[in-house]
Design a protein around this motif. Sequence first.
Motif, PDB file in Angstrom:
ATOM      1  N   LEU A 125      34.709  45.190  46.831  1.00 48.41           N
ATOM      2  CA  LEU A 125      35.718  44.255  47.313  1.00 48.41           C
ATOM      3  C   LEU A 125      35.056  43.037  47.950  1.00 48.41           C
ATOM      4  O   LEU A 125      34.071  43.174  48.675  1.00 48.41           O
ATOM      5  N   ASP A 126      35.573  41.833  47.678  1.00 53.14           N
ATOM      6  CA  ASP A 126      35.090  40.629  48.345  1.00 53.14           C
ATOM      7  C   ASP A 126      35.994  40.388  49.543  1.00 53.14           C
ATOM      8  O   ASP A 126      37.076  39.816  49.433  1.00 53.14           O
ATOM      9  N   VAL A 127      35.555  40.860  50.703  1.00 50.65           N
ATOM     10  CA  VAL A 127      36.382  40.811  51.912  1.00 50.65           C
ATOM     11  C   VAL A 127      35.569  40.276  53.080  1.00 50.65           C
ATOM     12  O   VAL A 127      34.336  40.331  53.076  1.00 50.65           O
ATOM     13  N   ALA A 186      43.363  48.469  48.410  1.00 48.01           N
ATOM     14  CA  ALA A 186      43.321  47.055  48.030  1.00 48.01           C
ATOM     15  C   ALA A 186      44.319  46.756  46.911  1.00 48.01           C
ATOM     16  O   ALA A 186      45.006  45.729  46.938  1.00 48.01           O
ATOM     17  N   LYS A 187      44.410  47.643  45.962  1.00 45.39           N
ATOM     18  CA  LYS A 187      45.348  47.465  44.853  1.00 45.39           C
ATOM     19  C   LYS A 187      46.791  47.468  45.351  1.00 45.39           C
ATOM     20  O   LYS A 187      47.661  46.783  44.794  1.00 45.39           O
ATOM     21  N   ILE A 208      44.162  44.568  52.795  1.00 45.21           N
ATOM     22  CA  ILE A 208      42.792  44.058  52.888  1.00 45.21           C
ATOM     23  C   ILE A 208      41.971  45.064  53.688  1.00 45.21           C
ATOM     24  O   ILE A 208      42.340  45.420  54.812  1.00 45.21           O
ATOM     25  N   GLN A 246      39.616  51.123  47.165  1.00 46.27           N
ATOM     26  CA  GLN A 246      40.111  50.330  46.044  1.00 46.27           C
ATOM     27  C   GLN A 246      41.603  50.559  45.807  1.00 46.27           C
ATOM     28  O   GLN A 246      42.331  49.629  45.443  1.00 46.27           O
ATOM     29  N   THR A 274      38.623  45.760  55.588  1.00 44.39           N
ATOM     30  CA  THR A 274      37.468  45.094  56.179  1.00 44.39           C
ATOM     31  C   THR A 274      36.630  46.079  56.986  1.00 44.39           C
ATOM     32  O   THR A 274      37.145  47.070  57.509  1.00 44.39           O
ATOM     33  N   GLU A 290      29.724  45.771  49.595  1.00 45.80           N
ATOM     34  CA  GLU A 290      29.591  45.569  48.145  1.00 45.80           C
ATOM     35  C   GLU A 290      29.829  46.863  47.382  1.00 45.80           C
ATOM     36  O   GLU A 290      30.370  46.855  46.277  1.00 45.80           O
ATOM     37  N   SER A 306      32.336  36.860  54.963  1.00 46.67           N
ATOM     38  CA  SER A 306      32.735  37.581  53.754  1.00 46.67           C
ATOM     39  C   SER A 306      31.526  38.020  52.944  1.00 46.67           C
ATOM     40  O   SER A 306      30.409  37.526  53.143  1.00 46.67           O
TER      41      SER A 306
END
Length: 267
Positions: free
Chosen positions: A59-61, A33-34, A38, A30, A40, A55, A73
């Motif tokens: 993150l929605d990646v 990501a911040k 990205i 996280q 993955t 999940e 995704s």
Amino acid sequence: MQIKLLATDLDGTLLSSGKPVSEKNIAAAQAAAKAGTIVTIATGRMYRAALPVAEALGLDVPIITYNGALIKSTSGKIYYQKFMDEEICRQVTDFCAQRGWYLQTYSGEELYYSDYNEFSRRYEHSQKVSGESIGYEKLREHVSDMYKMLIITDSPDVTQDWMAELKAEFGESITLTQSAPDFIEIISPGVSKASALAKLADIMGFDMQETMAIGDANNDLPLLKAAGFSVAMGNAADNIKAVTDAVTGNCVDDGWAQAVYKYILNK
């Protein structure tokens, strides 16, 4: 150069055996990501086995599954998919049936077994998924939308012998890889975690030099070699460590988080 896309293996890298993602690894993902990276997943697992892990990161990646055969995704968007040739799938099934080799296949999002045994039970426990035992004849009928086929052996020595037989029989019509010493994973020619990372970077408009990969196993080698910056887990074999730019701590010690903080967040 800033890392814009981080691709990570799961088992032995982000995940310790049979355990959920650690709080330290979640926090590191996280934080990355911040900071604009990205994050993955790149795994040999089927999509529905990898999804809960993605999940858990919050993150929605896009996630790379089936060793690169599917990029999808967490919200369900398909970026890329490559199915195996149906006739080749039937031939591989017959080849295994004639030798009594245990085989499981991934047609669509369904998991099928040649027979249900200790291999199946162990696999279901480790992946948190369930499949259906249908026999070799029915496996021949379920060859549409095939992402991957998997043979499980009794030992690493047997694995190498069987891989040699498969290579001699099928040549360049299939790709063989391993995520574990007793696994023989069969996918389409040209498919790999590395090719999937390149496709994803292109879709997102990133240069490969802006990518980073973390892994520990032989099926991670193409990915590690392709990424702009690569990190081997401390628990990886020496041949994996030999091709990477850096080595981090062991999986059980949250070496994944250590790598993120050091090489992405510069902390």
